[in-house]
Design an enzyme around this catalytic site. Sequence first.
Site, PDB file in Angstrom:
ATOM      1  N   VAL A  30       5.112  -6.657  17.158  1.00 46.61           N
ATOM      2  CA  VAL A  30       6.472  -6.201  17.434  1.00 46.61           C
ATOM      3  C   VAL A  30       6.717  -6.123  18.939  1.00 46.61           C
ATOM      4  O   VAL A  30       7.759  -6.564  19.438  1.00 46.61           O
ATOM      5  CB  VAL A  30       6.740  -4.840  16.749  1.00 46.61           C
ATOM      6  CG1 VAL A  30       8.147  -4.359  17.084  1.00 46.61           C
ATOM      7  CG2 VAL A  30       6.571  -4.943  15.249  1.00 46.61           C
TER       8      VAL A  30
ATOM      9  N   TYR B 158      -1.778   8.280   9.851  1.00 44.07           N
ATOM     10  CA  TYR B 158      -0.950   7.370  10.656  1.00 44.07           C
ATOM     11  C   TYR B 158       0.492   7.891  10.727  1.00 44.07           C
ATOM     12  O   TYR B 158       1.051   8.080  11.814  1.00 44.07           O
ATOM     13  CB  TYR B 158      -0.987   5.959  10.059  1.00 44.07           C
ATOM     14  CG  TYR B 158       0.077   5.052  10.609  1.00 44.07           C
ATOM     15  CD1 TYR B 158       0.093   4.713  11.959  1.00 44.07           C
ATOM     16  CD2 TYR B 158       1.097   4.552   9.789  1.00 44.07           C
ATOM     17  CE1 TYR B 158       1.095   3.892  12.474  1.00 44.07           C
ATOM     18  CE2 TYR B 158       2.088   3.736  10.292  1.00 44.07           C
ATOM     19  CZ  TYR B 158       2.081   3.416  11.629  1.00 44.07           C
ATOM     20  OH  TYR B 158       3.074   2.621  12.141  1.00 44.07           O
TER      21      TYR B 158
ATOM     22  N   ALA C 195      -4.821   2.662  -2.318  1.00 44.03           N
ATOM     23  CA  ALA C 195      -4.623   4.108  -2.164  1.00 44.03           C
ATOM     24  C   ALA C 195      -3.501   4.402  -1.182  1.00 44.03           C
ATOM     25  O   ALA C 195      -3.410   3.783  -0.127  1.00 44.03           O
ATOM     26  CB  ALA C 195      -5.916   4.756  -1.682  1.00 44.03           C
TER      27      ALA C 195
HETATM   28  N1  UFG Z   1       0.128  -5.804  -0.961  1.00 46.08           N
HETATM   29  C1  UFG Z   1      -0.480  -6.511  -1.968  1.00 46.08           C
HETATM   30  N2  UFG Z   1      -1.504  -7.354  -1.634  1.00 46.08           N
HETATM   31  C2  UFG Z   1      -1.946  -7.518  -0.350  1.00 46.08           C
HETATM   32  C3  UFG Z   1      -1.299  -6.793   0.673  1.00 46.08           C
HETATM   33  C4  UFG Z   1      -0.260  -5.938   0.338  1.00 46.08           C
HETATM   34  O1  UFG Z   1      -0.130  -6.388  -3.128  1.00 46.08           O
HETATM   35  O2  UFG Z   1      -2.895  -8.282  -0.144  1.00 46.08           O
HETATM   36  C5  UFG Z   1       1.235  -4.911  -1.291  1.00 46.08           C
HETATM   37  C6  UFG Z   1       1.006  -3.488  -0.858  1.00 46.08           C
HETATM   38  O3  UFG Z   1       0.242  -2.790  -1.800  1.00 46.08           O
HETATM   39  C7  UFG Z   1       2.441  -2.988  -0.705  1.00 46.08           C
HETATM   40  C8  UFG Z   1       3.216  -4.225  -0.273  1.00 46.08           C
HETATM   41  O4  UFG Z   1       2.384  -5.339  -0.609  1.00 46.08           O
HETATM   42  O5  UFG Z   1       2.927  -2.552  -1.930  1.00 46.08           O
HETATM   43  C9  UFG Z   1       3.470  -4.279   1.219  1.00 46.08           C
HETATM   44  O6  UFG Z   1       2.249  -4.023   1.895  1.00 46.08           O
HETATM   45  P1  UFG Z   1       2.060  -4.208   3.449  1.00 46.08           P
HETATM   46  O7  UFG Z   1       0.627  -3.891   3.761  1.00 46.08           O
HETATM   47  O8  UFG Z   1       2.581  -5.525   3.885  1.00 46.08           O
HETATM   48  O9  UFG Z   1       3.030  -3.117   4.073  1.00 46.08           O
HETATM   49  P2  UFG Z   1       3.095  -1.538   3.766  1.00 46.08           P
HETATM   50  O10 UFG Z   1       4.344  -1.337   2.973  1.00 46.08           O
HETATM   51  O11 UFG Z   1       1.856  -0.990   3.234  1.00 46.08           O
HETATM   52  O12 UFG Z   1       3.180  -0.966   5.251  1.00 46.08           O
HETATM   53  C10 UFG Z   1       4.351  -0.825   5.953  1.00 46.08           C
HETATM   54  C11 UFG Z   1       4.040  -0.872   7.435  1.00 46.08           C
HETATM   55  C12 UFG Z   1       3.179   0.307   7.823  1.00 46.08           C
HETATM   56  C13 UFG Z   1       3.844   1.576   7.360  1.00 46.08           C
HETATM   57  C14 UFG Z   1       4.126   1.534   5.894  1.00 46.08           C
HETATM   58  C15 UFG Z   1       4.862   2.737   5.412  1.00 46.08           C
HETATM   59  O13 UFG Z   1       3.381  -2.064   7.755  1.00 46.08           O
HETATM   60  O14 UFG Z   1       3.018   0.345   9.204  1.00 46.08           O
HETATM   61  O15 UFG Z   1       4.931   0.398   5.599  1.00 46.08           O
HETATM   62  O16 UFG Z   1       4.416   3.078   4.124  1.00 46.08           O
HETATM   63  F1  UFG Z   1       3.030   2.647   7.591  1.00 46.08           F
END
Ligand code: UFG
Length: 328
Positions: A12, A139, A278
């Site tokens: 970003v 975080y 988790a």
């Molecule tokens: N997911 C999968 N498979 C993967 C990776 C991710 O199914 O290999 C799913 C995750 O479980 C989630 C969705 O895809 O449901 C999005 O996951 P990301 O890791 O891309 O993003 P997050 O929603 O976990 O994270 C984002 C930001 C973080 C922030 C968070 C807030 O990247 O910085 O939202 O909950 F903290």
Amino acid sequence: MRLLVTGGAGYVGSVCSHVLVEAGHEVTVLDDLSTGNRGAVPEQAKLVVGDIDDSADEVLAGGDFDGVLHFAARSLVGESVEKPDVYWHHNFVSTLKLLDAMRAHGVNSLVFSSTAATYGEPAEVPITEDFPTAPTNPYGATKLAIDHLITSYAAAFGLGATSLRYFNVAGAHGAVGESREVETHLIPLVLQVALGQREKIFIFGDDYPTEDGTAVRDYIHIRDLADAHLLALTTNEPGRHRIFNLGSGDGYSVRQVIETCREVTGHPIPAEVAPRRAGDPAVLVASSERIKEELGWNPTRTDLPRIVADAWAFTKDLDAAAYRAGKA
Ligand code: UFG
């Protein structure tokens, strides 16, 4: 304006640095290159390799800066649960030092990279800025604590600041985009499958209370996100701390994201259901009405096929090692 961008070699921070340079600003990037890419820093920017604790005071002392955009942080939810000490030091303590250095050197304007993780598991969506903040991991807790820190510095010391709470950022700005040595985010991982760098994508849980059982997120285009930083910077007012959510207002499930990636890349992208990860909330969708109304933010690239197409154009031509080393 003369601007300091911390974390300007990260995803970003680097896109925002490019957009700032393109808008005519003079940018100094401070980045320890622990996770960032040297090749992502704009050529026109000055790069100082160092961390905030050691270098921010010195850089600000010599720079006559008009403002700071603060991106440098650790940002992996899972890692933060295992190493909260690292997150409190890197995120909170470093930001405290940065704010004190800004105060010492009369730099009075800040844009801070906050997160949807400050809200935790919402009772309903879309999430507005008035929702209760109840982070479910260290975080999010560190980012929320920083928001409180900024509020008190604005009230007491006249700092003008904006915290932008991002939802799921993706896409690229031309040849500047998302490339990490350790990747955990959905869209870049799915595109790695399309490139043949991974065999399949794991879907983390298909038993969520959503239409297709997979988790729903709100994806925002990185370039629209960068525009919001410019708007925030140019409207900061001394003594005022504003907080805005940044998302699209639309939710897409993990399966919908994978399907969109199939359509954009033309690759079958094998997927396999795995247990839930988790700490993942079922649904996170932002209301960004406040920033639209107050700052006139107008996202023009934030639709999922466009986001994926731009991410794909960046990823398929990327030499990740050269990008990291700055030799691209
Ligand atoms: N997911 C999968 N498979 C993967 C990776 C991710 O199914 O290999 C799913 C995750 O479980 C989630 C969705 O895809 O449901 C999005 O996951 P990301 O890791 O891309 O993003 P997050 O929603 O976990 O994270 C984002 C930001 C973080 C922030 C968070 C807030 O990247 O910085 O939202 O909950 F903290």
